[in-house]
Motif scaffolding. Structure first.
Motif, PDB file in Angstrom:
ATOM      1  N   PRO A 435     -37.570  41.992  70.321  1.00 40.85           N
ATOM      2  CA  PRO A 435     -36.333  41.222  70.108  1.00 40.85           C
ATOM      3  C   PRO A 435     -35.590  41.722  68.880  1.00 40.85           C
ATOM      4  O   PRO A 435     -36.180  42.277  67.947  1.00 40.85           O
ATOM      5  CB  PRO A 435     -36.846  39.800  69.923  1.00 40.85           C
ATOM      6  CG  PRO A 435     -38.255  39.937  69.466  1.00 40.85           C
ATOM      7  CD  PRO A 435     -38.777  41.178  70.129  1.00 40.85           C
ATOM      8  N   MET A 442     -35.865  32.157  72.652  1.00 44.69           N
ATOM      9  CA  MET A 442     -36.437  33.468  72.961  1.00 44.69           C
ATOM     10  C   MET A 442     -37.953  33.485  72.774  1.00 44.69           C
ATOM     11  O   MET A 442     -38.587  34.529  72.875  1.00 44.69           O
ATOM     12  CB  MET A 442     -35.788  34.558  72.109  1.00 44.69           C
ATOM     13  CG  MET A 442     -35.648  34.256  70.631  1.00 44.69           C
ATOM     14  SD  MET A 442     -37.130  34.473  69.653  1.00 44.69           S
ATOM     15  CE  MET A 442     -37.246  36.233  69.660  1.00 44.69           C
ATOM     16  N   ALA A 458     -34.243  36.460  78.138  1.00 48.60           N
ATOM     17  CA  ALA A 458     -34.303  35.404  77.115  1.00 48.60           C
ATOM     18  C   ALA A 458     -34.731  35.954  75.759  1.00 48.60           C
ATOM     19  O   ALA A 458     -34.300  35.458  74.714  1.00 48.60           O
ATOM     20  CB  ALA A 458     -35.256  34.296  77.567  1.00 48.60           C
ATOM     21  N   ARG A 459     -35.557  36.982  75.749  1.00 51.62           N
ATOM     22  CA  ARG A 459     -36.040  37.563  74.489  1.00 51.62           C
ATOM     23  C   ARG A 459     -34.896  38.017  73.592  1.00 51.62           C
ATOM     24  O   ARG A 459     -35.022  38.036  72.359  1.00 51.62           O
ATOM     25  CB  ARG A 459     -36.942  38.753  74.816  1.00 51.62           C
ATOM     26  CG  ARG A 459     -37.529  39.443  73.596  1.00 51.62           C
ATOM     27  CD  ARG A 459     -38.257  40.702  74.003  1.00 51.62           C
ATOM     28  NE  ARG A 459     -39.299  40.420  74.995  1.00 51.62           N
ATOM     29  CZ  ARG A 459     -39.881  41.364  75.728  1.00 51.62           C
ATOM     30  NH1 ARG A 459     -39.525  42.631  75.619  1.00 51.62           N
ATOM     31  NH2 ARG A 459     -40.825  41.036  76.581  1.00 51.62           N
ATOM     32  N   GLU A 461     -31.740  36.623  73.594  1.00 54.07           N
ATOM     33  CA  GLU A 461     -30.708  35.579  73.508  1.00 54.07           C
ATOM     34  C   GLU A 461     -31.185  34.446  72.614  1.00 54.07           C
ATOM     35  O   GLU A 461     -31.321  33.294  73.025  1.00 54.07           O
ATOM     36  CB  GLU A 461     -30.339  35.074  74.899  1.00 54.07           C
ATOM     37  CG  GLU A 461     -29.697  36.142  75.775  1.00 54.07           C
ATOM     38  CD  GLU A 461     -29.317  35.636  77.164  1.00 54.07           C
ATOM     39  OE1 GLU A 461     -29.533  34.433  77.453  1.00 54.07           O
ATOM     40  OE2 GLU A 461     -28.811  36.445  77.965  1.00 54.07           O
ATOM     41  N   ALA A 462     -31.456  34.776  71.349  1.00 56.70           N
ATOM     42  CA  ALA A 462     -31.956  33.797  70.397  1.00 56.70           C
ATOM     43  C   ALA A 462     -30.890  32.753  70.089  1.00 56.70           C
ATOM     44  O   ALA A 462     -29.701  33.062  69.970  1.00 56.70           O
ATOM     45  CB  ALA A 462     -32.385  34.492  69.113  1.00 56.70           C
TER      46      ALA A 462
END
Length: 594
Positions: A435, A442, A458-459, A461-462
């Motif tokens: 990331p 995430m 998702a990793r 998209e913090a």
């Protein structure tokens, strides 16, 4: 199965109309076809118009156009005028045989043919053509009889009738609608004037003159459909996503992930797991430079870019090279602004780790041979990033055909809101990238000793992302796909040729960037005129262009200039816009030889 949507329409031309106002059914739409609400609106206008009555405005057809009569063949013929000319590879609306449900439509009275308004979607067939193609999806039935075929209507008694005309119900079956995407390049006449009415900001005056927006390479304007989708999100769906069990969280999550699927489809990616939402192309390139570059580029390795790049596709690689001790190499261009492929290939070698190139130059409009350059890089074991910021609004994009490893673009370049964009990354590449930022959303599990991260996307998209504008991006993609990217490309090519001829008629004007393959950018300089003065003079005429270095100083200096005037095109531009530009330039003192 999707529940049919019922609406009632007069069975013969009548002023009766459906009540105005918003409907409650979702307008997720059909693949490549107008959604139920729009078809219903158009159908209502079609069946309620009186002979000689002008069309109501849906932002899809100008009321000033000739009315359309029902032809004996079932097609449409403008009364008293020849068929409209074709535009590029877009052909006029063909004669459509009366088949299926439309065969039961009431005939026009003898001697008084029913006049119908030109209800034509931008680049799509007219309403009757759409309904004919939908077949069983749209059926004309008597009210209260489900979807049974209508009974034969008895002959009306002689003399005038005081009764209201009987009503027919149209049952819309979205679950049965065929995929009509791509038909816009084969049927229908593209009408830029009609499209322009979908963009509220373009219907204004600047300095007392009608606004002409020719600054599309900087940002594109937003259609009403996108604006209304944002409003609906904030009024009915606003919530954080993925993290709650309540209804609004489910709605917001569904809308956000639907936008991801639309983006996947728009780029022809293989999976939504390959689509990461970011703020735009700049953030996307920086994400790749940090998350992929710092893990895979080492001292002595090489990164290849081209002379055509925007600063956003130069600076992150300079920073990475300086940090790890890598080398940045630059592929040259010829005097027209096209990449010299032979010289580019000479730069590739065993130390090449990444090639990062633009698909369309923002300063010159050059369309690069991105697929060929990608194949060359892959033969040397390098990965390829394609910057599509200037391509997505002008042409179809297929990341699988390009075979690039990364593709980035900004939503605001493709009629979506600012602050949203996307990164495509091949799944096999993304799953090995760490990331870039840490935070909520995430993570899979966190302790003080260790954190487990979610898989892509998702990793990457913090935190809370730009949910509403992602939904707006999805609406913008729906809009351009309804028109058809091939249709858009054909129309803009016509504009580009027309504008080029007009500009070259200006004394002392020199085009900067004359590659054979170009998108809608017309950079120029005029002898004896400062570019900023030209920009101000055009603004006084209501014409918005960009003047400056366009965040692409290296390529402008390659052509011996520090700045240019850059009119740039979108599908809502017209020949009249370009005529106004040329006429305004002719009024400049230097252009008149003073």
């Amino acid at each position: 199965m999707t529940q049919p949507l019922s609406l009632e329409l007069p069975s013969s031309p009548s002023p009766a109309a459906l009540p105005a106002g918003d409907w409650e059914e979702p307008s997720a739409g059909f693949a490549g076809a107008p959604d139920a609400r729009l078809i219903a609106q158009m159908a209502n206008a079609l069946f309620s118009a009186q002979p000689g009555q002008s069309a109501p405005s849906f932002g899809v057809a100008p009321p000033s156009l000739p009315l359309i009569e029902a032809a004996p063949t079932g097609g449409f013929v403008p009364p008293g005028v020849p068929a409209p000319p074709s535009v590029g590879n877009v052909t006029p609306v063909p004669q459509v045989p009366q088949v299926g449900p439309l065969a039961a439509a009431p005939a026009a009275p003898p001697g008084n043919p029913a006049a119908f308004p030109p209800t034509v979607l931008p680049g799509e067939p007219d309403l009757r053509g759409v309904l004919n193609q939908l077949g069983d999806v749209v059926r004309l039935v008597p009210p209260g009889h489900g979807i049974e075929p209508p009974a034969a209507a008895p002959e009306p008694p002689p003399g005038p009738s005081t009764e209201s005309p009987p009503l027919l119900a149209i049952e819309l079956r979205p679950d049965l609608v065929p995929d009509l995407r791509g038909t816009s390049s084969r049927v229908g006449v593209f009408d830029a004037h009609a499209v322009k009415r979908d963009f509220p900001i373009l219907n204004q005056q600047v300095h007392g003159k009608p606004l002409i927006w020719l600054d599309n390479a900087a940002t594109t304007q937003k259609p009403r459909q996108v604006i209304e989708r944002l409003t609906r999100y904030y009024e009915h769906e606003n919530s954080n996503i993925h993290r709650a069990a309540h209804a609004l969280a489910a709605r917001s999550t569904d809308a956000y992930e639907a936008a991801r699927e639309k983006t996947r489809r728009f780029l022809n990616a293989g999976s939504t797991e390959e689509i990461v939402f970011v703020r735009g192309a700049t953030e996307g390139i920086n994400l790749i430079a940090k998350a992929w570059g710092e893990r895979n580029v080492r001292e002595g390795d090489e990164i290849v870019v081209t002379w055509l790049e925007h600063h956003a596709n130069i600076v992150p690689w300079q920073q990475l090279a300086a940090k790890v001790g890598a080398r940045l190499r630059v592929a040259p261009v010829d005097d027209s602004g096209q990449i010299i492929l032979e010289e580019y290939e000479k730069l590739l070698g065993p130390r090449t780790r990444l090639v990062s190139l633009t698909q369309v130059s923002n300063a010159l409009g050059t369309v690069t041979p991105a697929a060929e350059m990608t194949a060359m890089a892959h033969r040397h074991g390098a990965l390829v990033l394609v910057d599509g910021a200037q391509a997505v609004s002008h042409m179809p994009v297929d990341v699988q055909a390009l075979d690039c490893d990364f593709y980035v673009f900004s939503g605001h370049k493709v009629f979506a809101p600012t602050g949203i964009g996307a990164v495509f990354g091949k799944k096999a590449v993304l799953e090995h990238m760490p990331p870039w930022q840490g935070g909520g959303n995430m993570i899979a599990d966190v302790t003080f000793e260790k954190t487990l991260f979610q898989p892509a996307p998702a990793r990457f998209e913090a935190g809370t992302g730009n949910i509403a504008d992602a939904v707006g991006l999805g609406a913008a993609i729906d809009y351009v796909e309804a028109i058809g990217m091939a249709t858009i490309a054909a129309w803009e090519h016509q504009l580009l040729e027309y504008g080029t001829q007009g500009l070259l008629s200006i004394p002392g004007l020199r085009l900067v960037g004359t590659a054979k393959e170009k998108a809608g950018v017309l950079s120029f300089v005029i002898d004896g005129c400062r570019t900023e003065d030209i920009g101000k003079a055009l603004d006084g005429e209501g014409i918005a262009v960009r003047s400056g270095h366009h965040c692409a100083q290296p390529i402008l200096r390659r052509f011996g200039v520090e700045s240019t005037v850059r009119p740039s095109l979108a599908f809502y531009n017209t020949y009249e816009d370009l005529d106004a530009l040329v006429n305004a330039l002719r009024r400049l003192p230097s252009a008149r030889g003073i």
